[in-house]
Design a protein around this motif. Structure first.
Motif, PDB file in Angstrom:
ATOM      1  N   VAL A  99     -27.478  -9.292  -5.710  1.00 24.22           N
ATOM      2  CA  VAL A  99     -26.468 -10.173  -5.106  1.00 24.22           C
ATOM      3  C   VAL A  99     -26.985 -10.761  -3.794  1.00 24.22           C
ATOM      4  O   VAL A  99     -26.773 -11.945  -3.490  1.00 24.22           O
ATOM      5  N   GLY A 100     -27.700  -9.932  -3.008  1.00 27.76           N
ATOM      6  CA  GLY A 100     -28.281 -10.438  -1.768  1.00 27.76           C
ATOM      7  C   GLY A 100     -29.291 -11.541  -2.020  1.00 27.76           C
ATOM      8  O   GLY A 100     -29.329 -12.548  -1.305  1.00 27.76           O
ATOM      9  N   ASP A 101     -30.123 -11.366  -3.068  1.00 29.95           N
ATOM     10  CA  ASP A 101     -31.097 -12.404  -3.408  1.00 29.95           C
ATOM     11  C   ASP A 101     -30.403 -13.687  -3.842  1.00 29.95           C
ATOM     12  O   ASP A 101     -30.814 -14.790  -3.467  1.00 29.95           O
ATOM     13  N   LEU A 102     -29.347 -13.564  -4.643  1.00 31.77           N
ATOM     14  CA  LEU A 102     -28.603 -14.751  -5.071  1.00 31.77           C
ATOM     15  C   LEU A 102     -27.980 -15.468  -3.886  1.00 31.77           C
ATOM     16  O   LEU A 102     -27.979 -16.706  -3.807  1.00 31.77           O
ATOM     17  N   PHE A 103     -27.411 -14.703  -2.960  1.00 33.08           N
ATOM     18  CA  PHE A 103     -26.802 -15.309  -1.773  1.00 33.08           C
ATOM     19  C   PHE A 103     -27.857 -16.025  -0.927  1.00 33.08           C
ATOM     20  O   PHE A 103     -27.635 -17.137  -0.451  1.00 33.08           O
ATOM     21  N   GLU A 104     -29.012 -15.380  -0.754  1.00 31.94           N
ATOM     22  CA  GLU A 104     -30.088 -16.001   0.020  1.00 31.94           C
ATOM     23  C   GLU A 104     -30.568 -17.281  -0.647  1.00 31.94           C
ATOM     24  O   GLU A 104     -30.778 -18.305   0.009  1.00 31.94           O
ATOM     25  N   LEU A 105     -30.718 -17.249  -1.965  1.00 36.90           N
ATOM     26  CA  LEU A 105     -31.176 -18.427  -2.693  1.00 36.90           C
ATOM     27  C   LEU A 105     -30.154 -19.553  -2.621  1.00 36.90           C
ATOM     28  O   LEU A 105     -30.517 -20.731  -2.493  1.00 36.90           O
TER      29      LEU A 105
END
Length: 370
Positions: free
Chosen positions: A202-208
């Motif tokens: 989820v953190g990676d998706l938010f960053e992307l």
């Protein structure tokens, strides 16, 4: 001298009258074909000459025979001029129509094909501009198709990667709830691991999403590349020990850069984690940093065996994960896309190339001002 001035005056008045009439006619016919406009221009030129000639002839009191001769000469010139204007106008219209038909391919999603017969210099320049625009549109359509493919792949992969841990969490929570778990502590540790994995995704998706939306807020500060690499190596050392991979960071120059240290640490962390996971046991992952004419080049070299040439251009695409043999079990295909987004936000660029035994990821950053 006075006679010459009078002749010039009468010639000017006659020509000016024809010119005004022609200007009015052109204004009334401004929305008509170029053939009509060129015919009017030719007719105005001839009429201006005829009007000026007749005005001078009357002033000079030429004989009727001489006046008839002058009129016939001007009339023949008018016929030739009008015929030439019609031929030229038809040629220009034909070239324009051919160019119009060729340009219609834009609306059909095709590429522009220049007419086989060359036109005038202006039409040739317009043709070149249309060809250039066609090439740019083709590149844009290809990028859009590639982006759409990567989005579909990302949705499919994320759905799969979310379904697997969620199913495990559901099964373990039901076992704990029903009291049938043989080792509750082990189940709780596994639940925590899966939750951390989901949190990371989820953190990676938010960053992307922040990168794609242009909302990535950077706080640049001057820092030495040596310190940046040292912190990144320290952060991944436990993972390297677990995979029995040797970390080498001897070729790191103390070059200053002005970057967001938190975001650049994430860049180096993603590259190092990928390199460690894809390097066989007892292999080596080397980190280097050096000056170059373009700035500072940070590189991470692994022992993965290399990336197929046809995949090199897709490595940094969202959702790309390569073949199953190269894909870590927990990978969601977002790490390298985040790397590229963060690096480009720092006005840098990310690249990859194959080297002996593996591949080399390079991040080029601007040098900090002196």
């Amino acid at each position: 001298m006075q006679d010459i001035l009078v002749i010039a005056l009468f010639a000017f008045l006659g020509a000016a009258s024809a010119g005004l009439l022609g200007a009015l006619t052109l204004r009334l016919l401004r929305h008509r074909s170029v053939v009509v406009a060129m015919t009017v221009v030719a007719a105005v030129a001839v009429l201006a000459m005829l009007a000026g000639t007749l005005a001078v002839a009357w002033e000079m009191f030429l004989s009727p025979h001489d006046l008839t001769v002058v009129t016939i000469v001007v009339a023949m010139a008018a016929v030739v001029s009008l015929a030439t204007a019609l031929l030229l106008g038809r040629w220009v219209v034909a070239r324009s129509n051919a160019l119009t038909l060729a340009a219609r391919s834009f609306g059909d999603g095709g590429s522009f094909a220049a007419p086989p017969e060359p036109g005038s210099a202006e039409l040739a320049a317009l043709t070149r501009e249309l060809e250039s625009t066609s090439a740019k549109l083709a590149e844009s359509r290809e990028r859009e198709r590639a982006l759409e493919r990567s989005r579909r792949e990302l949705v499919a992969w994320i759905s799969h990667d979310l379904r697997t841990p969620l199913a495990g969490l559901r099964a373990m929570s039901e076992a704990l709830e029903d009291g049938v778990a043989a080792e509750p502590d082990r189940y709780l540790r596994q639940i925590r691991t899966e939750v951390e994995r989901l949190n990371s995704m989820v953190g990676d998706l938010f960053e992307l999403s922040r990168i794609h939306a242009g909302a990535l807020a950077l706080s640049p500060a001057r820092i030495s590349v040596y310190d940046l690499v040292g912190d990144a190596l320290a952060g991944v050392d436990p993972l390297a020990r677990e995979h029995r991979v040797h970390l080498v960071g001897d070729s790191v120059e103390a070059v200053p850069v002005e970057v967001d240290s938190k975001e650049m640490s994430r860049v180096l962390g993603n590259l190092l984690i990928n390199a460690i996971r894809r390097t066989p046991a007892d292999g080596t992952v080397a980190v280097a940093a050096e000056r170059s004419p373009d700035g500072v080049v940070l590189s991470v070299t692994d022992g993965c065996g290399g990336i197929p040439e046809e995949d090199l251009s897709r490595v940094f695409d969202t959702g790309w994960r390569g073949s199953q043999s190269r894909t870590p079990p927990a990978g969601a295909g977002l790490g390298l896309a985040i790397v590229r987004g963060i690096v480009e936000a720092h006005q840098g660029r990310a690249a990859v190339r194959n080297v002996a035994g593996g591949c080399r990821f390079e991040v080029t950053l601007p040098t900090a001002p002196a």
